[in-house]
Scaffold this motif. Structure first.
Motif, PDB file in Angstrom:
ATOM      1  N   PHE A   1      13.055  -5.567  -7.676  1.00 48.17           N
ATOM      2  CA  PHE A   1      12.687  -4.223  -8.089  1.00 48.17           C
ATOM      3  C   PHE A   1      11.406  -3.789  -7.400  1.00 48.17           C
ATOM      4  CE2 PHE A   1      14.994  -6.259 -11.474  1.00 48.17           C
ATOM      5  CZ  PHE A   1      15.908  -5.299 -11.870  1.00 48.17           C
ATOM      6  N   ILE A   2      11.255  -2.478  -7.264  1.00 48.35           N
ATOM      7  CA  ILE A   2      10.018  -1.875  -6.782  1.00 48.35           C
ATOM      8  C   ILE A   2       9.429  -1.081  -7.942  1.00 48.35           C
ATOM      9  CG2 ILE A   2       8.949  -0.245  -5.187  1.00 48.35           C
ATOM     10  CD1 ILE A   2      11.216  -0.851  -3.214  1.00 48.35           C
ATOM     11  N   VAL A   3       8.187  -1.397  -8.290  1.00 50.93           N
ATOM     12  CA  VAL A   3       7.480  -0.684  -9.352  1.00 50.93           C
ATOM     13  C   VAL A   3       6.425   0.204  -8.704  1.00 50.93           C
ATOM     14  CG1 VAL A   3       6.007  -0.920 -11.381  1.00 50.93           C
ATOM     15  CG2 VAL A   3       7.823  -2.599 -10.951  1.00 50.93           C
ATOM     16  N   HIS A   4       6.439   1.475  -9.053  1.00 49.86           N
ATOM     17  CA  HIS A   4       5.459   2.429  -8.530  1.00 49.86           C
ATOM     18  C   HIS A   4       4.168   2.283  -9.328  1.00 49.86           C
ATOM     19  CE1 HIS A   4       8.482   4.641  -6.131  1.00 49.86           C
ATOM     20  NE2 HIS A   4       9.291   4.205  -7.067  1.00 49.86           N
ATOM     21  N   MET A   5       3.338   1.338  -8.939  1.00 47.86           N
ATOM     22  CA  MET A   5       2.107   1.061  -9.685  1.00 47.86           C
ATOM     23  C   MET A   5       1.158   2.257  -9.696  1.00 47.86           C
ATOM     24  SD  MET A   5       1.269  -2.866  -8.641  1.00 47.86           S
ATOM     25  CE  MET A   5      -0.240  -2.834  -9.596  1.00 47.86           C
ATOM     26  N   HIS A   6       1.164   3.041  -8.637  1.00 52.30           N
ATOM     27  CA  HIS A   6       0.269   4.196  -8.573  1.00 52.30           C
ATOM     28  C   HIS A   6       0.575   5.188  -9.689  1.00 52.30           C
ATOM     29  CE1 HIS A   6       3.301   6.870  -6.613  1.00 52.30           C
ATOM     30  NE2 HIS A   6       3.757   5.707  -6.169  1.00 52.30           N
ATOM     31  N   ARG A   7       1.816   5.235 -10.142  1.00 53.35           N
ATOM     32  CA  ARG A   7       2.171   6.118 -11.260  1.00 53.35           C
ATOM     33  C   ARG A   7       1.651   5.575 -12.587  1.00 53.35           C
ATOM     34  NH1 ARG A   7       8.385   7.502  -9.591  1.00 53.35           N
ATOM     35  NH2 ARG A   7       7.881   8.701  -7.733  1.00 53.35           N
ATOM     36  N   LEU A   8       1.572   4.262 -12.695  1.00 54.10           N
ATOM     37  CA  LEU A   8       1.013   3.651 -13.907  1.00 54.10           C
ATOM     38  C   LEU A   8      -0.498   3.803 -13.942  1.00 54.10           C
ATOM     39  CD1 LEU A   8       3.102   0.348 -13.903  1.00 54.10           C
ATOM     40  CD2 LEU A   8       3.484   2.384 -15.297  1.00 54.10           C
ATOM     41  N   LEU A   9      -1.128   3.726 -12.778  1.00 52.02           N
ATOM     42  CA  LEU A   9      -2.578   3.826 -12.694  1.00 52.02           C
ATOM     43  C   LEU A   9      -3.054   5.259 -12.873  1.00 52.02           C
ATOM     44  CD1 LEU A   9      -3.107   1.412  -9.673  1.00 52.02           C
ATOM     45  CD2 LEU A   9      -3.619   0.949 -12.080  1.00 52.02           C
TER      46      LEU A   9
ATOM     47  N   PRO B   1       0.782  -1.235   0.000  1.00 47.41           N
ATOM     48  CA  PRO B   1       0.000   0.000   0.000  1.00 47.41           C
ATOM     49  C   PRO B   1       0.814   1.286   0.000  1.00 47.41           C
ATOM     50  CG  PRO B   1       0.010  -0.926   2.195  1.00 47.41           C
ATOM     51  CD  PRO B   1       0.703  -1.915   1.283  1.00 47.41           C
ATOM     52  N   ASP B   2       2.121   1.187   0.228  1.00 47.74           N
ATOM     53  CA  ASP B   2       2.960   2.389   0.251  1.00 47.74           C
ATOM     54  C   ASP B   2       4.412   2.001   0.021  1.00 47.74           C
ATOM     55  OD1 ASP B   2       4.137   1.627   2.829  1.00 47.74           O
ATOM     56  OD2 ASP B   2       2.223   2.236   3.678  1.00 47.74           O
ATOM     57  N   TYR B   3       5.232   2.995  -0.250  1.00 46.43           N
ATOM     58  CA  TYR B   3       6.637   2.743  -0.576  1.00 46.43           C
ATOM     59  C   TYR B   3       7.396   2.140   0.608  1.00 46.43           C
ATOM     60  CZ  TYR B   3      11.406   3.339  -2.145  1.00 46.43           C
ATOM     61  OH  TYR B   3      12.705   3.094  -2.494  1.00 46.43           O
ATOM     62  N   ALA B   4       7.138   2.616   1.803  1.00 45.17           N
ATOM     63  CA  ALA B   4       7.876   2.128   2.975  1.00 45.17           C
ATOM     64  C   ALA B   4       7.679   0.629   3.180  1.00 45.17           C
ATOM     65  CB  ALA B   4       7.450   2.897   4.224  1.00 45.17           C
ATOM     66  N   THR B   5       6.457   0.157   3.025  1.00 50.18           N
ATOM     67  CA  THR B   5       6.168  -1.266   3.175  1.00 50.18           C
ATOM     68  C   THR B   5       6.825  -2.059   2.050  1.00 50.18           C
ATOM     69  OG1 THR B   5       4.051  -0.653   4.150  1.00 50.18           O
ATOM     70  CG2 THR B   5       4.303  -2.932   3.500  1.00 50.18           C
ATOM     71  N   ALA B   6       6.767  -1.530   0.830  1.00 50.89           N
ATOM     72  CA  ALA B   6       7.407  -2.187  -0.306  1.00 50.89           C
ATOM     73  C   ALA B   6       8.920  -2.256  -0.114  1.00 50.89           C
ATOM     74  CB  ALA B   6       7.069  -1.452  -1.600  1.00 50.89           C
ATOM     75  N   LEU B   7       9.499  -1.205   0.389  1.00 52.60           N
ATOM     76  CA  LEU B   7      10.946  -1.173   0.614  1.00 52.60           C
ATOM     77  C   LEU B   7      11.363  -2.227   1.641  1.00 52.60           C
ATOM     78  CD1 LEU B   7      13.639   0.206  -0.040  1.00 52.60           C
ATOM     79  CD2 LEU B   7      13.142   1.823   1.808  1.00 52.60           C
ATOM     80  N   THR B   8      10.583  -2.400   2.673  1.00 54.98           N
ATOM     81  CA  THR B   8      10.868  -3.430   3.681  1.00 54.98           C
ATOM     82  C   THR B   8      10.857  -4.815   3.043  1.00 54.98           C
ATOM     83  OG1 THR B   8       9.952  -2.070   5.442  1.00 54.98           O
ATOM     84  CG2 THR B   8      10.077  -4.433   5.856  1.00 54.98           C
TER      85      THR B   8
END
Length: 82
Positions: free
Chosen positions: A65-73, A40-47
């Motif tokens: 890799f971390i993909v910023h899906m919110h930017r695609l949406l 749900p957020d970058y911090a959780t994804a980074l962990t």
């Protein structure tokens, strides 16, 4: 099910796999990609990313890799500075 609250969801996908070479992002086996999850957020994804990267530290060809899906949406979000 939707999370409630004032915090906006900024979905991020964490995934990885073995690269063909260290010079490019070409995966050896697309069917073997490890989809860690959507967060749900970058911090959780980074962990999650750090945990998977640490587990595979002995394999130099394995990358996560971390993909910023919110930017695609919402492509306009980046243009607005979010």
């Amino acid at each position: 099910m939707t999370e409630s609250g004032d915090k906006k969801q900024l979905l991020h996908l964490v995934f990885g796999g073995e690269l063909e070479s260290l010079d490019d992002v070409q995966f050896r086996d697309l069917n073997g990609l490890d989809i860690v999850g959507i967060f749900p957020d970058y911090a959780t994804a980074l962990t999650a990313w750090k945990a998977k990267a640490q587990q595979t530290v002995d394999n130099a060809h394995m990358r996560y890799f971390i993909v910023h899906m919110h930017r695609l949406l919402d492509p306009q979000e980046k243009a607005r500075g979010n």
